[in-house]
Design an enzyme around this catalytic site. Structure first.
Site, PDB file in Angstrom:
ATOM      1  N   GLY A  13      10.064  -1.338  -3.364  1.00 20.18           N
ATOM      2  CA  GLY A  13       8.757  -0.752  -3.069  1.00 20.18           C
ATOM      3  C   GLY A  13       7.588  -1.367  -3.826  1.00 20.18           C
ATOM      4  O   GLY A  13       7.399  -2.593  -3.849  1.00 20.18           O
ATOM      5  N   ILE A  14       6.801  -0.488  -4.458  1.00 20.91           N
ATOM      6  CA  ILE A  14       5.579  -0.913  -5.147  1.00 20.91           C
ATOM      7  C   ILE A  14       5.904  -1.845  -6.325  1.00 20.91           C
ATOM      8  O   ILE A  14       5.201  -2.832  -6.567  1.00 20.91           O
ATOM      9  CB  ILE A  14       4.797   0.335  -5.635  1.00 20.91           C
TER      10      ILE A  14
ATOM     11  N   ASP B  38      17.398   1.678 -17.816  1.00 23.08           N
ATOM     12  CA  ASP B  38      17.172   3.080 -17.465  1.00 23.08           C
ATOM     13  C   ASP B  38      15.979   3.550 -18.294  1.00 23.08           C
ATOM     14  O   ASP B  38      16.071   3.661 -19.520  1.00 23.08           O
ATOM     15  CB  ASP B  38      18.423   3.908 -17.789  1.00 23.08           C
TER      16      ASP B  38
ATOM     17  N   ASN C  51       6.226   1.678 -13.689  1.00 14.47           N
ATOM     18  CA  ASN C  51       6.209   2.012 -12.264  1.00 14.47           C
ATOM     19  C   ASN C  51       7.434   2.796 -11.800  1.00 14.47           C
ATOM     20  O   ASN C  51       7.369   3.513 -10.796  1.00 14.47           O
ATOM     21  CB  ASN C  51       6.107   0.684 -11.475  1.00 14.47           C
TER      22      ASN C  51
ATOM     23  N   TYR D  58       7.219  16.887  -9.219  1.00  5.13           N
ATOM     24  CA  TYR D  58       6.624  15.554  -9.060  1.00  5.13           C
ATOM     25  C   TYR D  58       5.154  15.572  -9.496  1.00  5.13           C
ATOM     26  O   TYR D  58       4.714  14.717 -10.275  1.00  5.13           O
ATOM     27  CB  TYR D  58       6.755  15.126  -7.600  1.00  5.13           C
TER      28      TYR D  58
ATOM     29  N   LYS E 267       3.293  13.578 -12.579  1.00  2.00           N
ATOM     30  CA  LYS E 267       2.236  12.593 -12.350  1.00  2.00           C
ATOM     31  C   LYS E 267       0.921  13.015 -12.995  1.00  2.00           C
ATOM     32  O   LYS E 267       0.135  12.175 -13.434  1.00  2.00           O
ATOM     33  CB  LYS E 267       2.063  12.351 -10.840  1.00  2.00           C
TER      34      LYS E 267
ATOM     35  N   ILE F 163       2.565   5.689   0.511  1.00  2.00           N
ATOM     36  CA  ILE F 163       2.824   4.261   0.731  1.00  2.00           C
ATOM     37  C   ILE F 163       4.197   4.104   1.379  1.00  2.00           C
ATOM     38  O   ILE F 163       5.145   4.829   1.022  1.00  2.00           O
ATOM     39  CB  ILE F 163       2.799   3.493  -0.628  1.00  2.00           C
TER      40      ILE F 163
ATOM     41  N   THR G  49       7.400   3.062   1.464  1.00  2.00           N
ATOM     42  CA  THR G  49       8.445   2.540   0.564  1.00  2.00           C
ATOM     43  C   THR G  49       9.719   3.370   0.761  1.00  2.00           C
ATOM     44  O   THR G  49       9.670   4.454   1.366  1.00  2.00           O
ATOM     45  CB  THR G  49       8.039   2.670  -0.928  1.00  2.00           C
ATOM     46  N   PRO G  50      10.835   2.923   0.182  1.00  2.00           N
ATOM     47  CA  PRO G  50      12.068   3.720   0.283  1.00  2.00           C
ATOM     48  C   PRO G  50      11.917   5.139  -0.271  1.00  2.00           C
ATOM     49  O   PRO G  50      12.606   6.051   0.183  1.00  2.00           O
ATOM     50  CB  PRO G  50      13.060   2.899  -0.547  1.00  2.00           C
TER      51      PRO G  50
END
Ligand SMILES: NC(=O)c1ccc[n+]([C@@H]2O[C@H](COP(=O)([O-])OP(=O)(O)OC[C@H]3O[C@@H](n4cnc5c(N)ncnc54)[C@H](O)[C@@H]3O)[C@@H](O)[C@H]2O)c1
Length: 258
Positions: free
Chosen positions: A17-18, A67, A94, A159, A163, A194, A196-197
């Protein structure tokens, strides 16, 4: 002209992804890039593909297992980067996971903790060990937050909390470095949805109608691409952003403009 030529960069979550797009762009712009992840096969493949994409005589890519929730792993990865490449100039925190889409009153403690462990503890450890590595020579740290680090959305409590934490950790680290005279800039990026997976995973979990919902939530009517975010990260990593610290760069197709 290559915008990060001669710089050494570490991009976590670089296998997908990103992170994958960012690692590729930084390497094409002249950086020595180490991408790290848990997904070893995808990470090795990404590094090999990026190395093959580089046409100039600067820039390189390699992969390390990492990790981000494990402090000893941070010491080992940053130690290897500094030993092999002479230092660290750019750190892109990221790596991240989605939140599982549960309502707050049905969220098991383990689901809350797992998301916070990767998305917030992981970034804290990165900032901590990044500052240690950059103290003398200076550098740029870019933390991936989200539009959900600025506004809430139902079913994203873990989430969004992670963030939101990244957003203020970033600002605090930025002013702490400045106050201590450390030549380190710390900024956050705030992607909208976005392709992405991670978003694919959420769509699989909650059904195909989620994709349509997401597209209607974005004023532009479509999802962004990983490279849209990578370009913002490249700017924050480069010397063009030498006066930018503690800021939040929103790249979201207008989501937060309403
Ligand atoms: N895709 C979006 O719509 C979107 C929006 C806002 C913010 N973000 C953020 O962007 C970042 C990248 O997400 P993406 O969409 O590219 O997702 P992705 O799933 O494609 O990539 C995330 C990567 O992080 C890695 N990772 C997960 N846990 C890890 C750990 N403990 N240690 C090391 N690596 C780990 C995964 O293996 C994966 O390769 C995340 O922080 C995400 O929260 C994404």
């Amino acid at each position: 002209m290559a915008r990060v030529a001669g710089k050494v960069a570490l991009v976590t979550g670089g296998a997908s992804g990103i992170g994958r797009a960012t690692a590729g762009l930084l390497a094409r712009e002249g950086a020595t890039v180490v991408l790290s992840d848990l997904q070893d096969e995808a990470g090795e493949r990404a590094a090999a593909e990026i190395a093959a994409e580089i046409t100039a005589d600067v820039g390189s890519a390699r992969y390390l297992h990492h990790d981000v929730t494990d402090e000893a792993a941070w010491e080992a990865v940053i130690g290897a980067v500094v030993e092999d490449h002479g230092g660290l100039d750019i750190l892109v925190n990221n790596a991240g996971v989605g939140g599982n889409g549960l309502p707050i009153d049905e969220m098991p403690m383990a689901v809350w903790r797992q998301c916070l462990a990767v998305n917030l503890d992981g970034v804290f450890l990165g900032v901590k060990h990044g500052i240690r590595a950059m103290k003398e020579r200076g550098g740029a740290i870019i933390n991936t937050s989200s539009i959900l680090g600025i506004v809430g959305l139902p079913l994203t409590a873990n989430y969004a909390a992670s963030k939101g934490g990244v957003r203020l950790l970033t600002k605090t680290a930025a002013i702490e470095c400045a106050a201590r005279g450390l030549p380190i800039r710390v900024n956050s990026v705030h992607p909208g949805f976005i392709d992405t997976p991670m978003v694919d995973g959420a769509i699989q979990l909650r059904g195909p109608e989620l994709k349509q919902q997401i597209e209607t939530l974005q004023p532009t009517g479509s999802l962004g691409e990983p490279m849209d975010i990578a370009e913002g990260i490249l700017y924050l990593a480069s010397d063009a952003a030498k006066f930018v610290t503690g800021s939040e760069l929103v790249i979201d197709g207008g989501y937060l403009a309403r």
